[in-house]
Enzyme design. Structure first.
Site, mmCIF file in Angstrom:
data_model
loop_
_atom_site.group_PDB
_atom_site.id
_atom_site.type_symbol
_atom_site.label_atom_id
_atom_site.label_comp_id
_atom_site.label_asym_id
_atom_site.label_seq_id
_atom_site.Cartn_x
_atom_site.Cartn_y
_atom_site.Cartn_z
ATOM 1 N N ALA A 34 0.837 -1.185 -0.184
ATOM 2 C CA ALA A 34 -0.185 0.004 0.088
ATOM 3 C C ALA A 34 1.064 1.363 -0.113
ATOM 4 O O ALA A 34 0.749 2.216 0.891
ATOM 5 C CB ALA A 34 -1.066 -0.020 1.268
ATOM 6 N N LEU A 35 1.939 1.148 -0.864
ATOM 7 C CA LEU A 35 2.899 2.352 -0.759
ATOM 8 C C LEU A 35 2.278 3.536 -1.199
ATOM 9 O O LEU A 35 1.311 3.862 -2.065
ATOM 10 C CB LEU A 35 3.928 1.879 -2.111
ATOM 11 C CG LEU A 35 4.694 0.415 -1.779
ATOM 12 C CD1 LEU A 35 5.652 0.351 -2.747
ATOM 13 C CD2 LEU A 35 5.172 0.300 -0.383
ATOM 14 N N HIS A 39 6.913 5.842 1.577
ATOM 15 C CA HIS A 39 7.700 4.548 0.936
ATOM 16 C C HIS A 39 8.541 5.091 -0.253
ATOM 17 O O HIS A 39 9.763 4.586 -0.280
ATOM 18 C CB HIS A 39 6.823 3.631 0.299
ATOM 19 C CG HIS A 39 5.877 2.858 1.632
ATOM 20 N ND1 HIS A 39 4.537 3.040 1.867
ATOM 21 C CD2 HIS A 39 6.301 2.217 2.751
ATOM 22 C CE1 HIS A 39 4.229 2.335 2.802
ATOM 23 N NE2 HIS A 39 4.990 1.921 3.278
ATOM 24 N N GLY A 149 11.867 4.221 7.695
ATOM 25 C CA GLY A 149 11.485 5.578 8.282
ATOM 26 C C GLY A 149 11.364 5.823 9.775
ATOM 27 O O GLY A 149 10.991 4.993 10.552
ATOM 28 N N ASP A 152 7.945 5.263 12.176
ATOM 29 C CA ASP A 152 8.204 3.960 13.222
ATOM 30 C C ASP A 152 9.406 4.028 13.810
ATOM 31 O O ASP A 152 10.476 3.308 13.667
ATOM 32 C CB ASP A 152 8.055 2.740 12.458
ATOM 33 C CG ASP A 152 6.805 2.848 11.609
ATOM 34 O OD1 ASP A 152 5.789 2.207 12.159
ATOM 35 O OD2 ASP A 152 6.730 2.963 10.248
ATOM 36 N N ARG A 189 -2.138 3.068 6.645
ATOM 37 C CA ARG A 189 -3.425 3.297 7.486
ATOM 38 C C ARG A 189 -4.359 4.376 7.301
ATOM 39 O O ARG A 189 -5.498 4.405 7.667
ATOM 40 C CB ARG A 189 -3.247 2.937 9.050
ATOM 41 C CG ARG A 189 -2.587 1.392 9.228
ATOM 42 C CD ARG A 189 -2.492 1.161 10.633
ATOM 43 N NE ARG A 189 -2.489 -0.329 10.695
ATOM 44 C CZ ARG A 189 -1.165 -0.753 11.072
ATOM 45 N NH1 ARG A 189 -0.081 0.054 11.289
ATOM 46 N NH2 ARG A 189 -1.077 -2.110 11.162
HETATM 47 P P1 AMP Z 1 4.996 -0.073 6.556
HETATM 48 O O1 AMP Z 1 4.755 -0.403 4.938
HETATM 49 O O2 AMP Z 1 4.211 0.846 7.018
HETATM 50 O O3 AMP Z 1 5.585 -1.313 7.220
HETATM 51 O O4 AMP Z 1 6.526 0.932 6.248
HETATM 52 C C1 AMP Z 1 7.525 0.685 5.772
HETATM 53 C C2 AMP Z 1 8.462 1.379 5.876
HETATM 54 O O5 AMP Z 1 8.096 2.903 5.403
HETATM 55 C C3 AMP Z 1 8.894 1.639 7.413
HETATM 56 O O6 AMP Z 1 10.373 1.692 7.450
HETATM 57 C C4 AMP Z 1 8.343 2.924 7.916
HETATM 58 O O7 AMP Z 1 8.883 3.580 8.909
HETATM 59 C C5 AMP Z 1 8.541 3.775 6.585
HETATM 60 N N1 AMP Z 1 7.446 4.669 6.506
HETATM 61 C C6 AMP Z 1 5.998 4.560 6.643
HETATM 62 N N2 AMP Z 1 5.267 5.796 6.322
HETATM 63 C C7 AMP Z 1 6.115 6.826 6.436
HETATM 64 C C8 AMP Z 1 6.216 8.094 6.295
HETATM 65 N N3 AMP Z 1 5.259 8.694 6.275
HETATM 66 N N4 AMP Z 1 7.526 8.889 6.195
HETATM 67 C C9 AMP Z 1 8.809 7.987 6.186
HETATM 68 N N5 AMP Z 1 8.778 6.765 6.412
HETATM 69 C C10 AMP Z 1 7.707 6.072 6.378
#
Ligand code: AMP
Length: 299
Positions: A34-35, A39, A149, A152, A189
């Site tokens: 869900a990029l 991402h 990122g 998190d 989300r």
């Molecule tokens: P996720 O797909 O939510 O597991 O996130 C994958 C990676 O993208 C993780 O390292 C997150 O911290 C990073 N990430 C998600 N949202 C953001 C954002 N708004 N800014 C920076 N990094 C992000």
């Protein structure tokens, strides 16, 4: 599409080995798909640091609690591949659950200390799931630069910890939070939010910004800083799960009566309706998140 889509663990290992054998360095960006632009920004950053970038897309069941959103987590693989390609990735690894968790699997990677507070306290087992799957990705990818990122933030600290402890040949890089034009942190989300919830979600970053301003003017009382965030959450009818000031490295909590360190993390988890959102700012280091977003979107 010129990205190579790989579904098997062995295929991913072989592809990563082939990159290095050709004398090229490898970047890795683990995601749950869900990029969004956050991402994409991580992928572009990885491409600056390495010759080729691999993106993993895997909704990892072991990091979700029983009553969490595993079943409804958005899945948009075709679109995700386009985001990967346009951001400079060449490998996309999208394995099945069976591929990552072989039948009979019974191994978890557990990190103590940094994983115990904040999201670790409210999502039992979450960081065991994260550390386990990211270890598997690191083992398959081999030597690489992996970008995560700061959205998190605690996850980043957990990953830094086990990468060091397990002597993994990986360089971990933290990337600033990417925000929407109204400064709300981008998140997969956010897709769950109704338009009115999406508007109310601004309360989180408004609270962080208010605390950031107060901190810049010398406020160091933890209860004052968290109180500014709680006030904004309440104004937007957001339910706090936690609002805490912690040491930016150990994540050890400063109690409400204590004085915050010159550099510390202010972290928030709050429910907007039924959607759980997180955000943070490193006080004494990061710019005001609302000003940063305005600047990023005017550039
Ligand atoms: P996720 O797909 O939510 O597991 O996130 C994958 C990676 O993208 C993780 O390292 C997150 O911290 C990073 N990430 C998600 N949202 C953001 C954002 N708004 N800014 C920076 N990094 C992000």
């Amino acid at each position: 599409m010129s990205t190579q889509l790989i579904n098997t663990a062995q295929g991913f290992r072989d592809a990563c080995d082939a990159v290095r054998r050709s004398g090229r360095s490898l970047g890795l960006v683990p995601t749950m798909g869900a990029l969004h632009e956050g991402h994409a920004s991580l992928i572009r950053a990885a491409k600056q640091l390495a010759d080729e970038v691999a993106v993993s897309i895997f909704v990892n069941p072991t990091q979700f609690g029983q009553n969490e959103d595993f079943g409804k987590y958005p899945k948009t693989l075709d679109r995700d591949r386009e985001v990967c390609e346009r951001s400079g990735a060449t490998l996309v690894f999208a394995p099945s659950i069976e591929e990552m968790y072989p039948a009979g699997e019974s191994t978890r990677v557990t990190v103590t200390g940094v994983s115990s507070g904040l999201c670790g306290a409210t999502r039992p087992g979450h960081f065991d799931g994260v550390a386990t799957i990211v270890t598997k990705f690191f083992v398959l990818a081999g030597p690489c630069t992996a970008v995560f990122g700061k959205k998190d933030y605690q996850q980043l600290k957990v990953i830094e910890r086990f990468a060091r402890d397990l002597l993994l040949p990986v360089t971990i890089v933290g990337h600033p939070i990417v925000r929407d034009v109204d400064a709300v942190a981008l998140s997969s989300r956010n897709n769950y939010l109704s338009p009115s919830e999406r508007a109310r979600a601004q309360g989180i970053v408004r609270g962080l910004s208010a605390a950031h301003r107060a901190f810049a003017q010398g406020e160091r009382q933890v209860s004052q800083l968290t109180g500014l965030v709680l006030g904004q959450l309440s104004a937007q009818q957001l339910s706090p799960q936690y609002v805490e000031v912690v040491d930016a490295e150990t994540l050890q909590r400063f109690e409400p009566g204590q004085t915050a360190a010159p550099r510390c993390l202010l972290a928030v988890a709050a429910f907007c309706g039924t959607t759980r959102l997180i955000d943070n700012v490193v006080l004494g280091e990061d710019p005001d998140p609302i000003l940063a977003a305005a600047q990023a979107h005017s550039a």
